[in-house]
Write a protein that holds these residues in place. Structure first.
Motif, PDB file in Angstrom:
ATOM      1  N   GLN A 175       0.788  -1.196  -0.093  1.00 13.91           N
ATOM      2  CA  GLN A 175       0.046   0.005   0.102  1.00 13.91           C
ATOM      3  C   GLN A 175       0.929   1.193   0.025  1.00 13.91           C
ATOM      4  O   GLN A 175       0.497   2.283   0.233  1.00 13.91           O
ATOM      5  N   GLU A 176       2.153   1.263  -0.419  1.00 12.42           N
ATOM      6  CA  GLU A 176       3.127   2.182  -0.251  1.00 12.42           C
ATOM      7  C   GLU A 176       3.308   2.458  -1.875  1.00 12.42           C
ATOM      8  O   GLU A 176       3.549   1.492  -2.492  1.00 12.42           O
ATOM      9  N   PRO A 177       3.688   3.637  -2.336  1.00 10.51           N
ATOM     10  CA  PRO A 177       3.979   4.231  -3.649  1.00 10.51           C
ATOM     11  C   PRO A 177       5.381   3.420  -3.992  1.00 10.51           C
ATOM     12  O   PRO A 177       6.424   3.527  -2.853  1.00 10.51           O
TER      13      PRO A 177
ATOM     14  N   THR B 120       2.287   4.711  -8.552  1.00  7.86           N
ATOM     15  CA  THR B 120       2.216   3.245  -8.813  1.00  7.86           C
ATOM     16  C   THR B 120       2.412   2.693  -7.163  1.00  7.86           C
ATOM     17  O   THR B 120       3.561   2.882  -6.821  1.00  7.86           O
ATOM     18  N   PHE B 121       1.581   1.888  -6.639  1.00  8.79           N
ATOM     19  CA  PHE B 121       1.518   1.290  -5.272  1.00  8.79           C
ATOM     20  C   PHE B 121       1.700  -0.181  -5.179  1.00  8.79           C
ATOM     21  O   PHE B 121       1.136  -0.834  -6.160  1.00  8.79           O
TER      22      PHE B 121
END
Length: 243
Positions: free
Chosen positions: A28-30, A69-70
């Motif tokens: 859930q992080e870019p 983008t994650f």
């Protein structure tokens, strides 16, 4: 370092997939932006974009318009036999060169019938390859592929290439690029090829993928039908609402 013998974007995608699986990038992080990866791997931003696209088709990342983008979280229903329904890379690049082998069941050159003329936009006197291959995955029968291709677009195809990767030959030796594809997935009853080569029982459902693939210039280069036993492979599609 990027291995020049393989498509650059596949090498980038493979390395990023490994980092995601190893937890280098948190869920859930870019991800870092495309420019950062382009500099790191010494490739173009387009190459990185293609790598991102491939990871997205696998469900490993997702894109949000204007945000980047994650890394995707775990997909509970995902399984080892899932395959992207919208991939253009071929089995060897999807599953590993050393894990996929090919057995040639039929290989001939012939003139197209009326239906194949329509499928591949050919004249009656323009010859095609007619290829049937059994694809073997980790020494187990996996998929039967029945493929038709125009000789004028794919010259000098031989058994050595058929035992390896037709798609790598098209992309790396002929320098042709796929543009788009129309794919139809359906359930079918087993035929004699399925029973003989895929160890299918008479009442086993078969999964069939019928497709036409066009080059970037709009010329159709492939009509094919692939079949696998119901428990060998699933086709999946990751949808992303970016708005």
């Amino acid at each position: 370092m990027i291995n020049m013998a393989k498509a650059k974007y596949l090498e980038v995608a493979s390395e990023l997939k490994k980092r995601i699986e190893d937890g280098v990038y948190s869920k859930q992080e870019p991800l870092p932006d495309q420019e950062a990866f382009a500099k790191e791997f010494n490739v173009s931003r387009l190459t990185v974009k293609k790598a991102f696209d491939g990871l997205e088709r696998q469900g490993l990342v997702y894109k949000q318009s204007g945000l980047g983008t994650f890394v995707a979280g775990e997909i509970p229903i995902k399984s080892q036999i899932d395959a992207p329904a919208n991939a253009f890379t071929g089995l060897q690049n999807q599953l590993g060169k050393d894990k996929i082998k090919s057995k040639i069941l039929h290989f001939s050159v012939e003139f197209p019938d009326e239906q194949m003329q329509r499928n591949l936009n050919l004249k009656a006197n323009e010859p095609i390859y007619n290829i049937i291959r059994l694809r073997v995955y980790e020494d187990h029968p996996f998929i039967i592929e029945h493929t038709f291709m125009p000789i004028k677009l794919v010259p000098d195809l031989d058994e050595k290439i058929l035992h390896s990767s037709i798609y790598n030959y098209i992309h790396q030796k002929l320098h042709l690029k796929f543009g788009h594809a129309y794919r139809k997935i359906r359930a079918q009853k087993p035929d004699q090829y399925d029973i003989k080569y895929l160890d299918a029982k008479a009442d086993d459902p078969m999964l069939e993928l019928e497709q036409i693939i066009w080059l970037t210039n709009g010329q159709p280069i492939e009509y094919s039908v692939s079949r696998n036993r119901y428990d060998a492979r699933d086709y999946v599609l990751l949808d992303n609402n970016r708005f």
